[in-house]
Design an enzyme around this catalytic site. Structure first.
Site, short mmCIF file in Angstrom:
data_model
loop_
_atom_site.label_atom_id
_atom_site.label_comp_id
_atom_site.label_asym_id
_atom_site.label_seq_id
_atom_site.Cartn_x
_atom_site.Cartn_y
_atom_site.Cartn_z
N GLY A 62 32.67 50.18 54.66
CA GLY A 62 32.92 50.09 53.22
C GLY A 62 33.61 51.36 52.74
O GLY A 62 33.13 52.06 51.86
N GLU A 85 36.79 47.80 55.35
CA GLU A 85 36.68 47.49 53.92
C GLU A 85 36.88 45.99 53.72
O GLU A 85 37.81 45.41 54.27
CB GLU A 85 37.74 48.27 53.13
CG GLU A 85 37.84 47.95 51.67
CD GLU A 85 36.53 48.13 50.92
OE1 GLU A 85 36.12 47.18 50.23
OE2 GLU A 85 35.92 49.22 51.03
N ILE A 86 36.00 45.37 52.95
CA ILE A 86 36.03 43.92 52.78
C ILE A 86 37.01 43.48 51.68
O ILE A 86 37.54 42.37 51.72
CB ILE A 86 34.60 43.40 52.47
CG1 ILE A 86 34.55 41.88 52.65
CG2 ILE A 86 34.14 43.82 51.09
CD1 ILE A 86 33.13 41.31 52.57
N ASN A 118 34.65 42.12 57.52
CA ASN A 118 33.29 42.08 57.01
C ASN A 118 32.38 42.68 58.08
O ASN A 118 32.05 42.03 59.06
CB ASN A 118 32.88 40.64 56.70
CG ASN A 118 31.52 40.54 56.05
OD1 ASN A 118 30.72 41.47 56.10
ND2 ASN A 118 31.25 39.40 55.42
N ALA A 119 31.98 43.93 57.87
CA ALA A 119 31.16 44.62 58.87
C ALA A 119 29.80 43.99 59.04
O ALA A 119 29.17 44.14 60.09
CB ALA A 119 31.01 46.09 58.48
N ASP A 141 27.17 49.16 47.89
CA ASP A 141 26.80 48.33 46.73
C ASP A 141 25.28 48.18 46.69
O ASP A 141 24.67 47.71 47.66
CB ASP A 141 27.47 46.96 46.86
CG ASP A 141 27.43 46.16 45.56
OD1 ASP A 141 26.44 46.31 44.80
OD2 ASP A 141 28.38 45.40 45.31
N GLU A 218 33.97 57.60 45.13
CA GLU A 218 32.71 57.31 44.46
C GLU A 218 31.86 58.57 44.35
O GLU A 218 31.25 58.83 43.31
CB GLU A 218 31.95 56.21 45.22
CG GLU A 218 30.73 55.68 44.50
CD GLU A 218 31.07 54.97 43.21
OE1 GLU A 218 30.23 55.01 42.28
OE2 GLU A 218 32.15 54.37 43.12
#
Length: 237
Positions: A62, A85-86, A118-119, A141, A218
């Site tokens: 991510g 990263e998705i 998608n990990a 998230d 972030e």
């Protein structure tokens, strides 16, 4: 995409052209092309200077807009790091960012790359058993609603997959600004037989630790807003 004026000058991509919703449902059936086995991954395409002996050793799960991934590339110039990263537009931004950095700084940043995947579903399709030395879960998230806790990137089933691709002694770095999520992460990792938490002294001695706080976009936002950081690092045993 990175804009190339007629003068052939190059600049870094601008995030405003890559905006996307902050959240993505990792359980949904997104359209992904993914390898059936790690043997099928064409790493040479992602890392132009990769030698036959080199393997990807660091995975930023991510990776967002790639700030920490770039820092990894600068810190560990002889080792390969991948960002997973998705979100499609976000991964496009990171890919374009790396392309631009390579042009702006010849000979640098050839050791980092990004994949949209998608990990939570496909990690063993990319990595062999015990391949990775470091995994990073930075500001994942939180999925606040109880019904969505199953979407959290740290849970017992996934921790077993992470242990599979991590070598013994490998490290899992977690950081969040959400106290409840931090408690969840620590609880689940403490309950798993294949991880032990580093002591505060070990965390502070790790040269990566200071970079975790604001190398990512972030993290930098949390610093600007004077928010709290919750760090936990675990060793694969």
């Amino acid at each position: 995409m990175v804009e190339e004026p007629e003068s052939c000058s190059i600049s870094l991509p601008q995030k405003r052209y890559y905006r996307q919703r902050a959240h993505s449902n990792p359980i949904a059936d997104h359209c992904f092309d993914y390898p059936a086995h790690p043997d099928e991954v064409n790493w040479q395409e992602l890392y132009p200077n990769k030698t036959a002996e080199q393997q990807v050793e660091f995975a930023d799960i991510g990776c967002g807009y790639g700030g920490f991934l770039v820092t990894l590339g600068e810190m560990f110039t002889e080792r390969l790091a991948i960002g997973l990263e998705i979100r499609v537009k976000v991964s496009d931004y990171v890919i374009d960012r790396i392309k631009a950095l390579r042009i702006l700084h010849p000979g640098k940043y050839n050791n980092i790359a990004c994949l949209r995947t998608n990990a939570m579903k496909y990690l063993p399709n990319y990595f062999y058993k015990a391949q990775l030395d470091k995994m990073f879960f930075l500001y994942p998230d939180p999925h606040f609603k109880r019904a969505k806790h199953k979407w959290r990137i740290i849970n017992q089933a996934l921790l077993s997959e992470y242990a599979y691709v991590l070598r013994k002694g490998g490290l899992v770095y977690t950081m969040t600004d959400v106290d409840d999520l931090h408690t969840w992460i620590v609880q689940h990792m403490d309950q798993h037989a294949l991880y032990e938490r580093l002591t505060k002294e070990e965390e502070n001695a790790d040269p990566v630790t200071p970079k975790l706080y604001q190398s990512s976009e972030e993290g930098a936002k949390v610093v600007r807003n004077k928010g709290a950081h919750f760090l936990a690092i675990f060793r694969r045993i």
